[in-house]
Design an enzyme around this catalytic site. Structure first.
Site, PDB file in Angstrom:
ATOM      1  NE  ARG A   1       5.957   5.126  -3.046  1.00  0.00           N
ATOM      2  CZ  ARG A   1       5.392   3.946  -3.308  1.00  0.00           C
ATOM      3  NH1 ARG A   1       5.500   2.945  -2.439  1.00  0.00           N
ATOM      4  NH2 ARG A   1       4.727   3.747  -4.420  1.00  0.00           N
TER       5      ARG A   1
ATOM      6  CE  LYS B   1       4.062  -2.590  -5.014  1.00  0.00           C
ATOM      7  NZ  LYS B   1       3.967  -1.143  -5.158  1.00  0.00           N
TER       8      LYS B   1
HETATM    9  C1  LIG Z   1       2.623  -1.005  -4.934  1.00  0.00           C
HETATM   10  C2  LIG Z   1       1.874   0.081  -5.587  1.00  0.00           C
HETATM   11  C3  LIG Z   1       0.474  -0.017  -5.690  1.00  0.00           C
HETATM   12  C4  LIG Z   1      -0.328  -1.151  -5.092  1.00  0.00           C
HETATM   13  O1  LIG Z   1      -0.439  -0.988  -3.697  1.00  0.00           O
HETATM   14  P1  LIG Z   1      -1.346  -1.984  -2.813  1.00  0.00           P
HETATM   15  O2  LIG Z   1      -1.338  -1.355  -1.464  1.00  0.00           O
HETATM   16  O3  LIG Z   1      -0.645  -3.301  -2.824  1.00  0.00           O
HETATM   17  O4  LIG Z   1      -2.685  -2.038  -3.417  1.00  0.00           O
HETATM   18  C5  LIG Z   1      -0.178   0.998  -6.368  1.00  0.00           C
HETATM   19  N1  LIG Z   1       0.488   2.060  -6.878  1.00  0.00           N
HETATM   20  C6  LIG Z   1       1.829   2.187  -6.773  1.00  0.00           C
HETATM   21  C7  LIG Z   1       2.495   3.377  -7.378  1.00  0.00           C
HETATM   22  C8  LIG Z   1       2.562   1.207  -6.125  1.00  0.00           C
HETATM   23  O5  LIG Z   1       3.897   1.349  -6.033  1.00  0.00           O
END
Ligand SMILES: *Cc1c(COP(=O)(O)O)cnc(C)c1O
Length: 354
Positions: free
Chosen positions: A128, A35
């Site tokens: 969250r 993302k």
């Molecule tokens: C964005 C996201 C990740 C990845 O997080 P990083 O800190 O970039 O490794 C993993 N799990 C979920 C649910 C996310 O939204």
């Protein structure tokens, strides 16, 4: 063409390989999270070549961009009820926490004649997404087990995103307990227990992560070479696989303090500006429409970002040893926030370097 986000594929691949190998040694598979770079296909492809076992994104529109890559696609953000059809069409696995949405996924999967895998998110206290770990989660699980077209493939949680909670073995333990309770009650073995994101890497290095965990979803660590619980660099990785290059459009000696009566800037704030006498000021052809300048790290450590507006970034180059000229290019290293902004901006050219 400038401004440009320069993406070095071999550095992304190197980072991914180093971290995937480390995780594999600890019994963990890695989903590469796309993302932050808006799922640019070439970048996702090198992650796959380096050994990630799936590609994960929070947006269905990004997942669609990856349709040519032959791997499992995972939707990280809890689906909107309005998008369940496209989730079933485009994602092999989706993360969920709402029974009403899971029911809609079940209906849609039935219509399409498929079984859809879900990973049930459990909120361990970061607040969250996820079913709160101290709530009656078994009711939801019981209902899922009744569904013909939904397979409860995994459980997982996400920390260090909203509440800043650092993953430790104690805080992760409820996920293991839930897996065990489901086995006891339903005689059903949940396949994936996902220990989180880049903030869980410190547990691997300390050899503290429980052996029951078998999955991580990693974004920032792979692209920027940082673990995110403490913000430490990960050994043998690059932090400059993504760079911003911008062009100087004006370079003039001017006072540092504005002349006249100070009102508000372009964003409605009253500027607070220090008088440092005369200054050599460079203006770059990039602005707040593209990136929040607080998240840029100049490679020339002797210059200072002093502000900007929607389309301009103003730099104090008075103390630099570099003899800058109009038309010269200035380079910046990135943080997660600035990479996210730049990748998303249509005004920033994306330059891929093999
Ligand atoms: C964005 C996201 C990740 C990845 O997080 P990083 O800190 O970039 O490794 C993993 N799990 C979920 C649910 C996310 O939204």
């Amino acid at each position: 063409m400038y401004p440009s986000l320069e993406i070095n594929l071999s550095k992304v691949k190197h980072n991914t390989k180093v971290i995937v190998d480390k995780c594999r040694d600890a019994g963990l598979e890695v989903y590469g999270v796309t993302k932050v770079f808006c799922a640019i296909e070439e970048v996702a492809k090198v992650m796959l070549e380096a050994g990630v076992t799936g590609l994960a994104d929070s947006r269905v529109s990004n997942i669609k961009k990856l349709s040519n890559l032959d791997t499992k696609k995972i939707l990280l953000r809890i689906p909107m009820q309005s998008e369940v059809k496209s989730v079933i069409e485009n994602a092999d696995l989706s993360f969920n926490s709402e029974l009403s949405t899971i029911k809609l996924l079940n209906d849609e999967a039935k219509k399409s004649g498929v079984i859809h895998d879900i990973l049930l998110m459990i909120d361990l206290g970061d607040l969250r997404e996820g079913i709160f770990f101290e709530s009656n989660f078994m009711d939801t699980i019981d209902a899922i087990m009744e569904m013909d077209h939904i397979n409860l493939k995994g459980v997982g949680s996400n920390l260090t995103c909203y509440g800043g909670i650092i993953p430790y073995p104690d805080s992760l333990q409820p996920l293991i307990d839930i897996k065990n309770e489901v086995l006891k009650k339903h005689d059903f073995e949940i396949e994936i227990i996902s220990a989180g994101n880049s903030s869980s890497i410190h547990l691997i290095d300390k050899n503290e992560l429980q052996s029951e965990f078998n999955n991580l979803r990693l974004g920032e660590s792979l692209v920027l070479g940082y673990e995110t619980a403490f913000g430490e660099r990960i050994e043998n990785t690059y932090n400059d696989a993504f760079l911003l290059k911008t062009e100087i459009v004006e370079l003039q000696d001017k006072p540092s303090y504005p002349i006249g009566v100070i009102g508000r800037d372009a964003f409605g704030n009253v500027p607070v500006i220090e008088d440092k006498g005369m200054m050599k000021r460079a203006i770059l052809g990039i602005g707040k429409q593209d990136v929040n300048s607080d998240n840029l790290i100049a490679r020339d450590k002797t210059i200072e970002i002093i502000g900007g507006s929607s389309d301009h970034l103003i730099i104090d180059v008075t103390n630099s040893e570099v003899d800058y000229k109009v038309g010269d290019i200035m380079e910046f290293e990135l943080t997660y926030g600035s990479l996210l902004n730049l990748a998303t901006s249509d005004y920033v050219y994306k330059k891929i370097i093999k």
